[in-house]
Design a protein around this motif. Structure first.
Motif, PDB file in Angstrom:
ATOM      1  N   ILE A  36       0.840  -1.205   0.000  1.00  0.00           N
ATOM      2  CA  ILE A  36       0.000   0.000   0.000  1.00  0.00           C
ATOM      3  C   ILE A  36       0.873   1.252   0.000  1.00  0.00           C
ATOM      4  CG2 ILE A  36      -1.667   1.327   1.346  1.00  0.00           C
ATOM      5  CD1 ILE A  36      -2.860  -1.091  -0.047  1.00  0.00           C
ATOM      6  N   ALA A  37       1.940   1.248   0.779  1.00  0.00           N
ATOM      7  CA  ALA A  37       2.829   2.414   0.832  1.00  0.00           C
ATOM      8  C   ALA A  37       3.465   2.673  -0.529  1.00  0.00           C
ATOM      9  CB  ALA A  37       3.906   2.201   1.895  1.00  0.00           C
ATOM     10  N   ALA A  38       3.910   1.611  -1.197  1.00  0.00           N
ATOM     11  CA  ALA A  38       4.513   1.775  -2.520  1.00  0.00           C
ATOM     12  C   ALA A  38       3.485   2.291  -3.520  1.00  0.00           C
ATOM     13  CB  ALA A  38       5.096   0.444  -2.988  1.00  0.00           C
ATOM     14  N   ALA A  39       2.255   1.814  -3.413  1.00  0.00           N
ATOM     15  CA  ALA A  39       1.198   2.259  -4.324  1.00  0.00           C
ATOM     16  C   ALA A  39       0.859   3.730  -4.089  1.00  0.00           C
ATOM     17  CB  ALA A  39      -0.043   1.389  -4.135  1.00  0.00           C
ATOM     18  N   ARG A  40       0.872   4.165  -2.844  1.00  0.00           N
ATOM     19  CA  ARG A  40       0.629   5.588  -2.536  1.00  0.00           C
ATOM     20  C   ARG A  40       1.651   6.461  -3.250  1.00  0.00           C
ATOM     21  NH1 ARG A  40      -2.736   6.724   2.148  1.00  0.00           N
ATOM     22  NH2 ARG A  40      -2.618   5.093   3.747  1.00  0.00           N
ATOM     23  N   LEU A  41       2.923   6.095  -3.122  1.00  0.00           N
ATOM     24  CA  LEU A  41       3.977   6.899  -3.729  1.00  0.00           C
ATOM     25  C   LEU A  41       3.826   6.944  -5.246  1.00  0.00           C
ATOM     26  CD1 LEU A  41       7.063   5.765  -1.609  1.00  0.00           C
ATOM     27  CD2 LEU A  41       5.841   7.948  -1.474  1.00  0.00           C
ATOM     28  N   TRP A  42       3.480   5.812  -5.835  1.00  0.00           N
ATOM     29  CA  TRP A  42       3.277   5.767  -7.289  1.00  0.00           C
ATOM     30  C   TRP A  42       2.132   6.703  -7.694  1.00  0.00           C
ATOM     31  CZ3 TRP A  42      -0.758   4.673 -10.494  1.00  0.00           C
ATOM     32  CH2 TRP A  42      -0.459   4.449 -11.849  1.00  0.00           C
ATOM     33  N   ALA A  43       1.008   6.628  -6.960  1.00  0.00           N
ATOM     34  CA  ALA A  43      -0.158   7.444  -7.296  1.00  0.00           C
ATOM     35  C   ALA A  43       0.130   8.936  -7.103  1.00  0.00           C
ATOM     36  CB  ALA A  43      -1.346   7.025  -6.432  1.00  0.00           C
ATOM     37  N   ALA A  44       0.812   9.273  -6.013  1.00  0.00           N
ATOM     38  CA  ALA A  44       1.134  10.679  -5.750  1.00  0.00           C
ATOM     39  C   ALA A  44       2.066  11.235  -6.806  1.00  0.00           C
ATOM     40  CB  ALA A  44       1.750  10.833  -4.365  1.00  0.00           C
ATOM     41  N   HIS A  45       2.967  10.397  -7.313  1.00  0.00           N
ATOM     42  CA  HIS A  45       3.895  10.845  -8.347  1.00  0.00           C
ATOM     43  C   HIS A  45       3.179  11.047  -9.683  1.00  0.00           C
ATOM     44  CE1 HIS A  45       7.534  11.225 -10.720  1.00  0.00           C
ATOM     45  NE2 HIS A  45       7.122  10.223 -11.498  1.00  0.00           N
ATOM     46  N   ARG A  46       2.234  10.158 -10.004  1.00  0.00           N
ATOM     47  CA  ARG A  46       1.558  10.254 -11.297  1.00  0.00           C
ATOM     48  C   ARG A  46       0.483  11.340 -11.315  1.00  0.00           C
ATOM     49  NH1 ARG A  46       2.516   6.259 -14.950  1.00  0.00           N
ATOM     50  NH2 ARG A  46       1.623   7.864 -16.312  1.00  0.00           N
ATOM     51  N   ALA A  47      -0.119  11.651 -10.176  1.00  0.00           N
ATOM     52  CA  ALA A  47      -1.145  12.703 -10.100  1.00  0.00           C
ATOM     53  C   ALA A  47      -0.866  13.563  -8.874  1.00  0.00           C
ATOM     54  CB  ALA A  47      -2.540  12.094 -10.027  1.00  0.00           C
ATOM     55  N   PRO A  48       0.152  14.430  -8.928  1.00  0.00           N
ATOM     56  CA  PRO A  48       0.558  15.195  -7.740  1.00  0.00           C
ATOM     57  C   PRO A  48      -0.531  16.109  -7.188  1.00  0.00           C
ATOM     58  CG  PRO A  48       1.690  15.973  -9.724  1.00  0.00           C
ATOM     59  CD  PRO A  48       1.021  14.705 -10.092  1.00  0.00           C
ATOM     60  N   TYR A  49      -1.465  16.552  -8.010  1.00  0.00           N
ATOM     61  CA  TYR A  49      -2.546  17.418  -7.521  1.00  0.00           C
ATOM     62  C   TYR A  49      -3.521  16.646  -6.627  1.00  0.00           C
ATOM     63  CZ  TYR A  49      -4.449  15.280 -11.743  1.00  0.00           C
ATOM     64  OH  TYR A  49      -4.812  14.378 -12.708  1.00  0.00           O
ATOM     65  N   LEU A  50      -3.419  15.306  -6.602  1.00  0.00           N
ATOM     66  CA  LEU A  50      -4.261  14.488  -5.731  1.00  0.00           C
ATOM     67  C   LEU A  50      -3.448  13.794  -4.636  1.00  0.00           C
ATOM     68  CD1 LEU A  50      -6.605  12.778  -8.372  1.00  0.00           C
ATOM     69  CD2 LEU A  50      -7.094  14.770  -6.940  1.00  0.00           C
ATOM     70  N   ALA A  51      -2.192  14.206  -4.458  1.00  0.00           N
ATOM     71  CA  ALA A  51      -1.317  13.537  -3.492  1.00  0.00           C
ATOM     72  C   ALA A  51      -1.884  13.596  -2.073  1.00  0.00           C
ATOM     73  CB  ALA A  51       0.075  14.157  -3.535  1.00  0.00           C
ATOM     74  N   SER A  52      -2.371  14.762  -1.655  1.00  0.00           N
ATOM     75  CA  SER A  52      -2.895  14.872  -0.286  1.00  0.00           C
ATOM     76  C   SER A  52      -4.102  13.971  -0.089  1.00  0.00           C
ATOM     77  CB  SER A  52      -3.266  16.332   0.017  1.00  0.00           C
ATOM     78  OG  SER A  52      -4.238  16.815  -0.900  1.00  0.00           O
ATOM     79  N   ALA A  53      -4.911  13.789  -1.137  1.00  0.00           N
ATOM     80  CA  ALA A  53      -6.070  12.906  -1.026  1.00  0.00           C
ATOM     81  C   ALA A  53      -5.631  11.450  -0.939  1.00  0.00           C
ATOM     82  CB  ALA A  53      -6.993  13.117  -2.232  1.00  0.00           C
ATOM     83  N   VAL A  54      -4.641  11.076  -1.723  1.00  0.00           N
ATOM     84  CA  VAL A  54      -4.144   9.696  -1.693  1.00  0.00           C
ATOM     85  C   VAL A  54      -3.600   9.351  -0.310  1.00  0.00           C
ATOM     86  CG1 VAL A  54      -2.355   8.159  -2.591  1.00  0.00           C
ATOM     87  CG2 VAL A  54      -3.670   9.589  -4.167  1.00  0.00           C
ATOM     88  N   PHE A  55      -2.855  10.265   0.293  1.00  0.00           N
ATOM     89  CA  PHE A  55      -2.282   9.998   1.616  1.00  0.00           C
ATOM     90  C   PHE A  55      -3.321  10.123   2.727  1.00  0.00           C
ATOM     91  CE2 PHE A  55       1.683  10.668  -0.678  1.00  0.00           C
ATOM     92  CZ  PHE A  55       2.474   9.662  -0.146  1.00  0.00           C
ATOM     93  N   ALA A  56      -4.497  10.671   2.411  1.00  0.00           N
ATOM     94  CA  ALA A  56      -5.561  10.756   3.417  1.00  0.00           C
ATOM     95  C   ALA A  56      -6.362   9.462   3.510  1.00  0.00           C
ATOM     96  CB  ALA A  56      -6.497  11.918   3.086  1.00  0.00           C
ATOM     97  N   LEU A  57      -6.243   8.585   2.510  1.00  0.00           N
ATOM     98  CA  LEU A  57      -6.948   7.302   2.566  1.00  0.00           C
ATOM     99  C   LEU A  57      -6.470   6.478   3.763  1.00  0.00           C
ATOM    100  CD1 LEU A  57      -6.808   6.315  -1.218  1.00  0.00           C
ATOM    101  CD2 LEU A  57      -8.865   6.959   0.075  1.00  0.00           C
ATOM    102  N   ASN A  58      -7.401   5.865   4.462  1.00  0.00           N
ATOM    103  CA  ASN A  58      -7.075   5.071   5.643  1.00  0.00           C
ATOM    104  C   ASN A  58      -7.239   3.587   5.324  1.00  0.00           C
ATOM    105  OD1 ASN A  58      -6.614   4.436   8.465  1.00  0.00           O
ATOM    106  ND2 ASN A  58      -8.821   4.018   8.582  1.00  0.00           N
ATOM    107  N   PRO A  59      -6.131   2.846   5.117  1.00  0.00           N
ATOM    108  CA  PRO A  59      -6.253   1.421   4.773  1.00  0.00           C
ATOM    109  C   PRO A  59      -6.802   0.606   5.953  1.00  0.00           C
ATOM    110  CG  PRO A  59      -4.063   2.283   4.237  1.00  0.00           C
ATOM    111  CD  PRO A  59      -4.728   3.301   5.104  1.00  0.00           C
TER     112      PRO A  59
END
Length: 445
Positions: free
Chosen positions: A19-42
């Motif tokens: 999950i941590a690796a996937a967060r970093l990938w998603a934040a890198h590909r869509a930086p304008y949604l990075a804060s939302a990606v890291f706000a998800l609670n697994p």
């Protein structure tokens, strides 16, 4: 896994690393949604186990990594470990789209008492809920594709289905209905049955009890959404690329929401006070104070109640229901300012003005007409009345020509709907053509 089939610390650690690796990938590909990606609670669920080896196996019902409206992301261990990091990150961005764009609140589906939505892909789901899920997926995946982020096999793709781009879920629903009917006659399914959780339709799933009490509060969500929208606007200002759907959402999210009724009332009252401020001398109520000192009876200053005329657009493009609703609002405001039982004059107008009506209430106005639209004729007829009105209120959709010069009377234009325009010399208020229905309070019929 442990002997009793429960998760082990090593299994949890492997899942969280994925999950941590996937967060970093998603934040890198869509930086304008990075804060939302890291706000998800697994929320890690109990795994599905192989009957022979006892090892975790992927559960197809959780391939979308479903989320709930509290921003909990439900992770089935076997599915997470069997899914490539890039695909897990894609689903994170997908779920963020459902959450940020409020698909659960926008959903036309409402849960039935005693009805529980299953999580398995083969579970029988309400067809309306399934179609809404597909339409909401189309709205989100369209923007992901614009970033060259292609979804996994089986997801809805507007481009692959030859659907128009940059549409909302509400617009995609009827398009998908047509496609489903056409493909059904050929014995094919539109897409696979993918369940994105209550984040898309607001209907709670049984597994969501695992995340009860966790996730973001309403205030947290509000602040997060504003932060995301502001970040997108900053990127737009810096001329960085942002998909059009996210551009539209950010603009709407940061646009101040003003109660149109309050704005309409303020505009009409301002117009009334403007013309009411034109005072004159009158002997109907002499100035007694001045007479006591001089023996001469001078006139007093009088403020007349403004004479108001309504010009009502009754062309075919404006429905009677909308006009009746607005007339009730307008006459109520005028009554509050000018006093009860104040007689008003009203014109119905399409391409020509119809006979003037003298009324006391909105219900007394007979709506006539239904042809084209030319408010120039209605305003000209209103200002030609004797006595000449002080204030003219025009109810129209704005799809009309306007007088080239400011009329003698003060004019307030109530623009119905999003189209049309008002002239620069008039005070204008835009009101919704189809306001949301009021939800009855418990106990009301």
């Amino acid at each position: 896994m442990s002997a009793d089939g429960s998760r082990t610390p090593a299994c949890d650690e492997a899942v969280r690393a994925r999950i941590a690796a996937a967060r970093l990938w998603a934040a890198h590909r869509a930086p304008y949604l990075a804060s939302a990606v890291f706000a998800l609670n697994p929320v890690i669920l109990e795994p599905a186990l192989d009957g022979d080896s006892g090892e975790p196996v992927a559960d197809p019902g959780f391939r979308a990594f479903p989320a709930d409206t509290r921003w909990n992301l439900y992770v089935e261990p076997g599915t997470a470990l069997a899914t490539p990091v890039e695909e897990v990150g894609w689903w994170m961005l997908h779920q963020v789209g459902h959450l940020v764009r409020g698909h659960a609140a926008r959903s036309p589906v409402r849960p039935e008492p005693g009805h529980e939505v299953g999580h398995a892909a083969g579970a029988v789901r309400d067809e309306e809920a399934h179609r809404w899920n597909q339409a909401a997926d189309a709205e989100i995946n369209d923007d992901l594709e614009a970033e060259d982020l292609r979804g996994p096999a089986g997801v809805v793709s507007p481009a692959e289905l030859a659907l128009p781009a940059n549409r909302t879920a509400e617009e995609y629903v009827p398009m998908l209905d047509v496609l489903v009917q056409a493909m059904g006659r050929g014995g094919r399914a539109l897409t696979e049955a993918i369940d994105c959780g209550s984040a898309v339709d607001g209907q709670e799933r049984a597994y969501e009890e695992s995340g009860s009490g966790e996730g973001l509060t309403r205030l947290d969500r509000e602040l997060l959404e504003r932060s995301i929208a502001a970040g997108i606007q900053d990127r737009i200002s810096a001329r960085s690329e942002v998909p059009s759907g996210w551009r539209r959402w950010a603009g709407e999210r940061l646009r101040p929401s003003v109660d149109w009724r309050a704005r309409l009332g303020a505009t009409i009252r301002r117009g009334v006070s403007t013309v009411a401020g034109q005072v004159d001398f009158s002997y109907r109520r002499p100035s007694r104070r001045a007479a006591a000192y001089t023996g001469i009876v001078p006139p007093s200053m009088a403020r007349a109640v403004p004479d108001t005329v309504l010009v009502i657009d009754t062309s075919g493009s404006v429905t009677d229901d909308v006009l009746n609703r607005l007339l009730a609002e307008v006459t109520g405001i005028i009554e509050g300012v000018a006093g009860p039982d104040r007689r008003l004059r009203a014109f119905c107008c399409d391409v020509r003005p119809h006979p003037v009506q003298a009324v006391r209430r909105a219900g007394d106005i007979e709506l006539t007409g239904g042809g084209g639209t030319d408010m120039r004729a209605g305003i000209t007829a209103a200002t030609a009345l004797r006595p000449r009105p002080d204030l003219v209120i025009v109810l129209t959709d704005g799809e009309t020509p306007w007088p080239g010069q400011r009329p003698a009377a003060h004019v307030v234009v109530c623009l119905i709907g999003d189209a049309g325009h008002a002239p620069g010399w008039a005070s204008a208020v835009r009101v919704p053509a189809d306001p949301p229905r009021r939800v009855p309070v418990k106990g009301e019929s």
